[in-house]
Design a protein around this motif. Structure first.
Motif, PDB file in Angstrom:
ATOM      1  N   GLY A  27      44.225 -56.196  41.180  1.00  0.00           N
ATOM      2  CA  GLY A  27      45.343 -55.340  41.563  1.00  0.00           C
ATOM      3  C   GLY A  27      45.310 -53.934  41.007  1.00  0.00           C
ATOM      4  O   GLY A  27      44.691 -53.640  39.983  1.00  0.00           O
ATOM      5  N   GLU A  28      46.007 -53.062  41.713  1.00  0.00           N
ATOM      6  CA  GLU A  28      46.047 -51.650  41.324  1.00  0.00           C
ATOM      7  C   GLU A  28      46.740 -51.409  39.983  1.00  0.00           C
ATOM      8  O   GLU A  28      46.313 -50.533  39.223  1.00  0.00           O
ATOM      9  N   PRO A  29      47.832 -52.120  39.641  1.00  0.00           N
ATOM     10  CA  PRO A  29      48.436 -51.887  38.323  1.00  0.00           C
ATOM     11  C   PRO A  29      47.450 -52.122  37.181  1.00  0.00           C
ATOM     12  O   PRO A  29      47.404 -51.345  36.219  1.00  0.00           O
ATOM     13  N   THR A  30      46.648 -53.187  37.283  1.00  0.00           N
ATOM     14  CA  THR A  30      45.650 -53.456  36.247  1.00  0.00           C
ATOM     15  C   THR A  30      44.568 -52.385  36.263  1.00  0.00           C
ATOM     16  O   THR A  30      44.081 -51.957  35.213  1.00  0.00           O
ATOM     17  N   ALA A  31      44.200 -51.941  37.462  1.00  0.00           N
ATOM     18  CA  ALA A  31      43.205 -50.874  37.581  1.00  0.00           C
ATOM     19  C   ALA A  31      43.704 -49.592  36.911  1.00  0.00           C
ATOM     20  O   ALA A  31      42.951 -48.899  36.204  1.00  0.00           O
TER      21      ALA A  31
END
Length: 245
Positions: free
Chosen positions: A208-212
């Protein structure tokens, strides 16, 4: 890439870690299990006056069952299929699973329904603000119940030393917190700078983008973000990306 790549996985030390290790081995990798999350239950249950109750993890589903939660007429929502399956395994009906298995996906699935509704979000103490803010913007009355706290296990960080020594070919981060705990464990062992340098030569996969965004903000170059926010997709695409390098 020649030889068997070593891939670090940070799932909690339960059946999720066992399955992750098995999958990586099936994909031809040498798993380096290093749990970065441990669960501390609060024994809380969702409020009983909600129109919607949202669950964001398999752990939450299991804990509310252990705590004796009995739903009424509320609409039960799961963030993704794994959470939905866990709820059903505990005997709960699941009314909604969004097309996108993320906090923003849940907001998109519910925003046209919840204006004026009471929405209960039952999750860990490290949940994304995206879910609460998105539902509030849609006009919902939102309450959050903390079902469990996520802490870093004692003794974590073997993967950080592997990275520091240049012996790690890839990592699979499954949340922003696993990124933060990996770096904290590296710092605790005195190898944070070397671990970051080691990961520059490794394949960094994230869910996911938040983790990225968290990883990028902490100085990591992200190589893999699968379209499907599941560990299986993350593992497969990360191992494939190692082979492409």
């Amino acid at each position: 890439m020649s030889g068997t790549p070593t891939v670090a996985v940070f799932r909690p030390d339960d059946d999720r870690l066992e399955r992750a290790v098995e999958l990586l081995a099936e994909l031809g990798a040498e798993p380096a299990p290093d749990p970065m999350l441990a669960v501390e239950p609060t024994d809380a249950t969702p409020r009983t006056d909600a129109d919607y109750v949202l669950f964001t993890s398999k752990t939450g589903a299991e804990l509310v069952s252990e705590a004796g939660w009995e739903p009424g007429d509320e609409t039960v929502c799961a963030i993704g299929p794994a959470t939905a399956d866990a709820l059903r395994a505990e005997g709960y009906a699941v009314d909604l699973v969004p097309e996108e298995f993320t906090s923003s996906g849940l907001v998109a699935a519910l925003e046209s329904r919840v204006d004026g509704a009471r929405v209960e979000v039952a999750r860990s103490d490290h949940g994304s603000a995206v879910l609460l803010e998105g539902l509030e913007d849609a006009g919902a009355y939102v309450h959050e119940t903390i079902l469990y706290r996520l802490v870093r296990p004692e003794g974590s960080g073997e993967s950080a030393e592997l990275a520091a020594d240049g012996d790690l070919d890839a990592v699979c981060f499954t949340s922003s917190l696993t990124v933060e705990h990996f770096l904290a464990a590296a710092a605790e062992r005195g190898v944070q700078e070397a671990a970051l340098e080691g990961l520059e030569a490794a394949t960094v996969g994230v869910i996911g983008e938040p983790t990225a965004e968290t990883a990028a903000g902490r100085g990591l170059e992200v190589d893999v973000v699968p379209d499907e926010a599941t560990f299986e997709a993350l593992a497969r695409e990360t191992v494939a990306a190692i082979d492409d390098e």
